[in-house]
Scaffold this motif. Structure first.
Motif, PDB file in Angstrom:
ATOM      1  N   GLY A 185       0.727  -1.315   0.045  1.00 51.88           N
ATOM      2  CA  GLY A 185      -0.189  -0.165  -0.018  1.00 51.88           C
ATOM      3  C   GLY A 185       1.028   1.268   0.061  1.00 51.88           C
ATOM      4  N   GLY A 186       0.502   2.136   0.717  1.00 54.70           N
ATOM      5  CA  GLY A 186       1.146   3.535   0.702  1.00 54.70           C
ATOM      6  C   GLY A 186       2.433   3.823   1.646  1.00 54.70           C
ATOM      7  N   GLN A 187       3.456   3.981   1.338  1.00 49.94           N
ATOM      8  CA  GLN A 187       4.791   4.101   1.870  1.00 49.94           C
ATOM      9  C   GLN A 187       5.105   2.908   2.323  1.00 49.94           C
ATOM     10  N   LEU A 188       4.987   1.927   1.369  1.00 54.22           N
ATOM     11  CA  LEU A 188       5.537   0.631   1.665  1.00 54.22           C
ATOM     12  C   LEU A 188       5.000  -0.150   2.721  1.00 54.22           C
ATOM     13  N   MET A 189       3.702   0.406   3.307  1.00 52.90           N
ATOM     14  CA  MET A 189       2.970  -0.496   4.234  1.00 52.90           C
ATOM     15  C   MET A 189       2.153  -1.355   3.591  1.00 52.90           C
ATOM     16  N   SER A 190       1.738  -2.607   4.187  1.00 57.78           N
ATOM     17  CA  SER A 190       0.976  -3.634   3.662  1.00 57.78           C
ATOM     18  C   SER A 190      -0.443  -3.472   3.338  1.00 57.78           C
ATOM     19  N   ALA A 191      -1.154  -2.697   3.989  1.00 59.70           N
ATOM     20  CA  ALA A 191      -2.590  -3.044   3.735  1.00 59.70           C
ATOM     21  C   ALA A 191      -3.191  -1.978   2.460  1.00 59.70           C
ATOM     22  N   MET A 192      -4.058  -2.588   1.724  1.00 59.28           N
ATOM     23  CA  MET A 192      -4.520  -2.011   0.393  1.00 59.28           C
ATOM     24  C   MET A 192      -5.716  -1.045   0.705  1.00 59.28           C
ATOM     25  N   ILE A 193      -6.064  -0.136   0.329  1.00 58.95           N
ATOM     26  CA  ILE A 193      -7.014   0.409   0.584  1.00 58.95           C
ATOM     27  C   ILE A 193      -7.926   0.772  -0.628  1.00 58.95           C
ATOM     28  N   ILE A 194      -9.279   0.483  -0.879  1.00 60.24           N
ATOM     29  CA  ILE A 194      -9.919   0.408  -1.963  1.00 60.24           C
ATOM     30  C   ILE A 194     -11.345   1.268  -1.558  1.00 60.24           C
TER      31      ILE A 194
END
Ligand code: AHZ
Length: 354
Positions: A122-131
């Motif tokens: 996801g953002g800034q190399l973090m895991s979660a993906m926001i949709i």
């Protein structure tokens, strides 16, 4: 060349490869010749007696070469080429593969070794993906689990989305992916659909020019390393925003001596008045704009995903992926519209359907 299982109980396989393993003494003593065919013996025993089917190194080489170059030969003429296997390109490939006849040759060219683009995190190399909703419907279609937060959903790890999408795309028999392969130019031909001199000088994109990415990256080190081509009536460029290779077609159109943007031309982009410069982040404007501007930007060439933002000077959205999914879907829809309206001979558009 697939070995024919003789019996799953005794682990005997009949080798269909003409290479004579027995003569080369590559296989074990218990291997047999049965009616002139060579039976190889395996043993899946984890107590110190594990035995692989014998193999000649040339079998491995030939198994890869034959399939790879047969694919290249076959896909030299494709129905649709998708450039870039990020979230937009892969979504587009999925939608097309699901909604076109199984004979439709969908060819994906991905510059990286690992398809997926920026969608492994996801953002800034973090895991979660926001949709953002309503693009979460695609997750349900794919069977990717998510947490519903009301106006948006969260996939616990972006890699779960990307690996699921990738495996489904590659499972379609009519999808071929060439990774570690870069598009380094476009084929542009006179457009038989053009009515005289249009804003595109009566030309259309008719295919892509490719090279192994490692070769593309090293053009400065050799005098000439010529490329290969793939002809297709529809090209979808989903190469992301500007970067070492990104926004490829947006930049190529800007530099091409083929139409509105000849080198030295002071003309601006005919629709937007600007070109290939993504604007600062605004999630609310960015995602819908990217989806709504996903379209055939040049005869035969559709832009999807962040390349649309580069081309149009739209805002970026940062780490929220609904716009990529919806843009990929729209690109698939636009591609189908083109394919349904044109006559194609040997991969070339020759006229409109009557
Ligand atoms: O390797 C690139 C990546 O996998 C590939 N690619 C780029 N140039 C290529 C070329 N030939 C072949 N010349 C090429 N392949 O294209 C893929 C693009 O994937 P991406 O994830 O970068 O783009 P996308 O548009 O699918 O998704 C963008 C995701 C972003 S960026 C962003 C922001 O910066 O605000 N926000 C989101 C959601």
């Amino acid at each position: 060349m697939t070995p024919v299982p003789i019996s799953t109980d005794n682990g005997h396989y009949l080798s269909s490869d003409p290479l004579d393993l027995k003569a080369l003494k590559l296989s074990g003593d218990q291997d047999k010749i049965d009616n002139g065919a060579h039976q190889v013996v395996v043993n899946e025993d984890y107590n110190g007696n594990y035995k692989f089917a014998a193999i000649h190194e040339a079998q491995v080489s030939r198994a890869m070469i034959k399939r790879y170059y047969t694919s290249m030969y076959d896909r030299a003429i494709s129905d649709i080429v998708i450039i870039g296997a990020g979230s937009a390109g892969l979504t587009c490939a999925y939608e097309l593969a699901k909604n076109t006849p199984p004979s439709t040759k969908i060819t994906i060219i991905e510059a990286g070794v690992a398809p997926g683009g920026g969608a492994w995190l996801g953002g800034q190399l973090m895991s979660a993906m926001i949709i953002r909703k309503p693009a979460d419907g695609f997750l349900t279609t794919l069977g990717v689990p998510f947490t519903d937060e009301g106006n948006y959903v969260v996939v616990k790890h972006a890699a779960l989305f990307t690996s699921t999408l990738l495996s489904k795309v590659l499972s379609f028999p009519n999808v071929t992916l060439f990774n570690a392969t870069a598009v380094e130019d476009l084929i542009v031909v006179p457009d038989p659909l053009a009515k005289g001199e249009t804003e595109h000088s009566g030309q259309r994109v008719a295919g892509v020019v490719t090279n192994f990415t490692l070769v593309s990256l090293n053009h400065g080190t050799q005098s000439c390393m010529d490329p290969n081509t793939i002809t297709a009536p529809v090209i979808i460029s989903a190469t992301g925003h500007d970067g070492p290779m990104g926004a490829f077609c947006a930049k190529r159109l800007a530099s091409a001596a083929t139409g509105w943007d000849k080198p030295g031309s002071t003309k601006e982009h005919p629709d937007s008045g600007r070109r290939h410069e993504m604007a600062a982040l605004d999630m609310n404007r960015a995602e819908a704009n990217v989806v709504n501007k996903t379209r055939e930007v040049y005869p035969g060439l559709i832009f999807a995903g962040m390349e649309v933002a580069e081309y149009e000077g739209l805002n970026r959205m940062g780490p929220t992926f609904g716009g990529m999914i919806a843009s990929g879907m729209k690109a698939a829809h636009e591609a189908r519209k083109i394919l349904e309206s044109v006559q194609v001979v040997e991969g070339r558009v020759v006229g409109r359907k009557v």
